[in-house]
Design a protein around this motif. Structure first.
Motif, PDB file in Angstrom:
ATOM      1  N   GLU A   4       0.839  -1.202   0.000  1.00 43.62           N
ATOM      2  CA  GLU A   4       0.000   0.000   0.000  1.00 43.62           C
ATOM      3  C   GLU A   4       0.870   1.247   0.000  1.00 43.62           C
ATOM      4  N   GLN A   5       0.687   2.062  -1.022  1.00 44.32           N
ATOM      5  CA  GLN A   5       1.369   3.342  -1.106  1.00 44.32           C
ATOM      6  C   GLN A   5       0.363   4.403  -1.527  1.00 44.32           C
ATOM      7  N   PHE A   6       0.355   5.487  -0.780  1.00 45.19           N
ATOM      8  CA  PHE A   6      -0.430   6.652  -1.163  1.00 45.19           C
ATOM      9  C   PHE A   6       0.413   7.504  -2.111  1.00 45.19           C
ATOM     10  N   TYR A   7      -0.236   8.448  -2.753  1.00 47.35           N
ATOM     11  CA  TYR A   7       0.423   9.370  -3.671  1.00 47.35           C
ATOM     12  C   TYR A   7       1.661  10.000  -3.019  1.00 47.35           C
ATOM     13  N   GLU A   8       1.525  10.409  -1.768  1.00 49.55           N
ATOM     14  CA  GLU A   8       2.623  11.084  -1.060  1.00 49.55           C
ATOM     15  C   GLU A   8       3.834  10.169  -0.854  1.00 49.55           C
ATOM     16  N   ASP A   9       3.639   8.867  -0.912  1.00 52.86           N
ATOM     17  CA  ASP A   9       4.728   7.913  -0.666  1.00 52.86           C
ATOM     18  C   ASP A   9       5.620   7.680  -1.883  1.00 52.86           C
ATOM     19  N   PRO A  77      -3.448  -1.447  -3.588  1.00 55.25           N
ATOM     20  CA  PRO A  77      -4.887  -1.177  -3.642  1.00 55.25           C
ATOM     21  C   PRO A  77      -5.217   0.317  -3.673  1.00 55.25           C
ATOM     22  N   ARG A  78      -4.233   1.170  -3.498  1.00 57.38           N
ATOM     23  CA  ARG A  78      -4.435   2.629  -3.528  1.00 57.38           C
ATOM     24  C   ARG A  78      -4.165   3.226  -4.909  1.00 57.38           C
ATOM     25  N   ALA A  79      -3.768   2.385  -5.870  1.00 53.53           N
ATOM     26  CA  ALA A  79      -3.404   2.879  -7.201  1.00 53.53           C
ATOM     27  C   ALA A  79      -4.069   2.036  -8.279  1.00 53.53           C
ATOM     28  N   MET A  80      -4.295   2.684  -9.421  1.00 54.35           N
ATOM     29  CA  MET A  80      -4.896   1.991 -10.551  1.00 54.35           C
ATOM     30  C   MET A  80      -4.266   2.520 -11.840  1.00 54.35           C
ATOM     31  N   SER A  81      -3.907   1.611 -12.720  1.00 52.07           N
ATOM     32  CA  SER A  81      -3.373   2.004 -14.019  1.00 52.07           C
ATOM     33  C   SER A  81      -4.477   2.695 -14.818  1.00 52.07           C
ATOM     34  N   THR A  82      -4.130   3.826 -15.430  1.00 53.41           N
ATOM     35  CA  THR A  82      -5.102   4.520 -16.282  1.00 53.41           C
ATOM     36  C   THR A  82      -4.661   4.556 -17.737  1.00 53.41           C
ATOM     37  N   GLY A  83      -3.520   3.938 -18.026  1.00 56.01           N
ATOM     38  CA  GLY A  83      -3.107   3.855 -19.423  1.00 56.01           C
ATOM     39  C   GLY A  83      -1.631   4.095 -19.627  1.00 56.01           C
ATOM     40  N   TYR A  84      -1.272   4.223 -20.903  1.00 55.04           N
ATOM     41  CA  TYR A  84       0.119   4.344 -21.310  1.00 55.04           C
ATOM     42  C   TYR A  84       0.224   5.461 -22.343  1.00 55.04           C
ATOM     43  N   ASP A  85       1.247   6.267 -22.226  1.00 53.01           N
ATOM     44  CA  ASP A  85       1.519   7.340 -23.182  1.00 53.01           C
ATOM     45  C   ASP A  85       2.857   7.077 -23.858  1.00 53.01           C
ATOM     46  N   THR A 116      -8.685  14.167  -4.334  1.00 52.69           N
ATOM     47  CA  THR A 116      -8.448  12.983  -3.501  1.00 52.69           C
ATOM     48  C   THR A 116      -7.407  12.051  -4.107  1.00 52.69           C
ATOM     49  N   HIS A 117      -6.955  12.368  -5.325  1.00 54.67           N
ATOM     50  CA  HIS A 117      -6.005  11.514  -6.033  1.00 54.67           C
ATOM     51  C   HIS A 117      -4.955  12.356  -6.753  1.00 54.67           C
ATOM     52  N   GLY A 118      -3.840  11.732  -7.059  1.00 56.71           N
ATOM     53  CA  GLY A 118      -2.813  12.331  -7.887  1.00 56.71           C
ATOM     54  C   GLY A 118      -2.462  11.381  -9.015  1.00 56.71           C
ATOM     55  N   VAL A 119      -1.654  11.872  -9.938  1.00 50.07           N
ATOM     56  CA  VAL A 119      -1.187  11.060 -11.056  1.00 50.07           C
ATOM     57  C   VAL A 119       0.303  10.813 -10.873  1.00 50.07           C
ATOM     58  N   VAL A 120       0.698   9.558 -10.960  1.00 50.89           N
ATOM     59  CA  VAL A 120       2.102   9.170 -10.900  1.00 50.89           C
ATOM     60  C   VAL A 120       2.465   8.593 -12.262  1.00 50.89           C
ATOM     61  N   VAL A 121       3.576   9.078 -12.824  1.00 47.92           N
ATOM     62  CA  VAL A 121       4.044   8.612 -14.127  1.00 47.92           C
ATOM     63  C   VAL A 121       5.291   7.760 -13.913  1.00 47.92           C
ATOM     64  N   LEU A 140       0.788   5.453 -16.629  1.00 51.80           N
ATOM     65  CA  LEU A 140       0.095   6.435 -15.790  1.00 51.80           C
ATOM     66  C   LEU A 140      -0.732   5.730 -14.726  1.00 51.80           C
ATOM     67  N   TYR A 141      -0.561   6.175 -13.495  1.00 53.91           N
ATOM     68  CA  TYR A 141      -1.319   5.629 -12.368  1.00 53.91           C
ATOM     69  C   TYR A 141      -2.160   6.720 -11.723  1.00 53.91           C
ATOM     70  N   LEU A 142      -3.380   6.377 -11.377  1.00 56.78           N
ATOM     71  CA  LEU A 142      -4.228   7.207 -10.535  1.00 56.78           C
ATOM     72  C   LEU A 142      -4.013   6.693  -9.118  1.00 56.78           C
ATOM     73  N   VAL A 143      -3.513   7.567  -8.227  1.00 57.39           N
ATOM     74  CA  VAL A 143      -3.123   7.122  -6.892  1.00 57.39           C
ATOM     75  C   VAL A 143      -3.845   7.948  -5.830  1.00 57.39           C
ATOM     76  N   GLU A 144      -4.442   7.249  -4.890  1.00 53.31           N
ATOM     77  CA  GLU A 144      -5.167   7.894  -3.786  1.00 53.31           C
ATOM     78  C   GLU A 144      -4.202   8.698  -2.911  1.00 53.31           C
ATOM     79  N   ARG A 145      -4.655   9.882  -2.524  1.00 52.24           N
ATOM     80  CA  ARG A 145      -3.883  10.704  -1.582  1.00 52.24           C
ATOM     81  C   ARG A 145      -4.235  10.311  -0.159  1.00 52.24           C
ATOM     82  N   ARG A 146      -3.275  10.461   0.720  1.00 53.30           N
ATOM     83  CA  ARG A 146      -3.511  10.220   2.141  1.00 53.30           C
ATOM     84  C   ARG A 146      -4.513  11.247   2.676  1.00 53.30           C
ATOM     85  N   HIS A 147      -4.357  12.485   2.225  1.00 51.30           N
ATOM     86  CA  HIS A 147      -5.239  13.590   2.577  1.00 51.30           C
ATOM     87  C   HIS A 147      -5.555  14.370   1.309  1.00 51.30           C
TER      88      HIS A 147
END
Length: 151
Positions: A4-9, A77-85, A116-121, A140-147
């Motif tokens: 489990e990793q939040f966006y901030e991690d 479980p805090r992240a989901m793939s949203t695609g590839y660029d 509530t989410h950030g994008v991690v590339v 590209l990942y959609l990642v839940e923020r801790r806050h």
């Protein structure tokens, strides 16, 4: 394994590398059957011998699929793939080549609509046994923020 990793991690610059995976003739034949791509570049050894590359090449989509699968060693479980660029097939992969994948966090940014989410590339670099890059893309990942909040 669950990690489990939040966006901030996530840390820009963090990199991980997979073990190798050899691309076999069976991989190429199965991929052709699954996709319907029976072009001679992949299936006709005699024709390929007359071309610049001299031998059959693996489908770019096969190399992409196997390479991405090689990076899927943990579940977050805090992240989901949203695609590839920017998917690019740089060099051919031949039957018998062994690929490895380096995945590096290159960017973090606010999601344009969800605080509530950030994008991690994650930059994906697939290399052959000679260390030559054969495919690159951005995952590209959609990642839940801790806050909830913004960068």
């Amino acid at each position: 394994m669950i990690n489990e990793q939040f966006y901030e991690d996530y840390e820009t610059g963090f990199s991980r590398r997979t073990f190798g995976r050899t691309i076999t003739e069976t991989d190429v034949v199965m991929h052709a059957g699954q996709t319907g791509d029976f072009f001679p570049h992949h299936m006709d050894a005699e024709w390929c011998a007359t071309q610049d590359f001299g031998q059959r090449i693996a489908h770019g989509t096969l190399v992409f699929s196997v390479g991405i699968g090689m990076t899927a060693s943990t579940i977050n479980p805090r992240a989901m793939s949203t695609g590839y660029d920017r998917v690019r097939f740089i060099k051919p992969v031949f039957i018998g080549d062994t690929i490895t994948v380096t995945a590096s966090i290159t960017e973090k940014r606010a999601h344009p609509k969800r605080d509530t989410h950030g994008v991690v590339v994650e930059r994906i670099d697939i290399a052959n046994q000679h260390g030559e890059t054969v495919l690159v893309c951005d995952h590209l990942y959609l990642v839940e923020r801790r806050h909830a909040g913004r960068d």
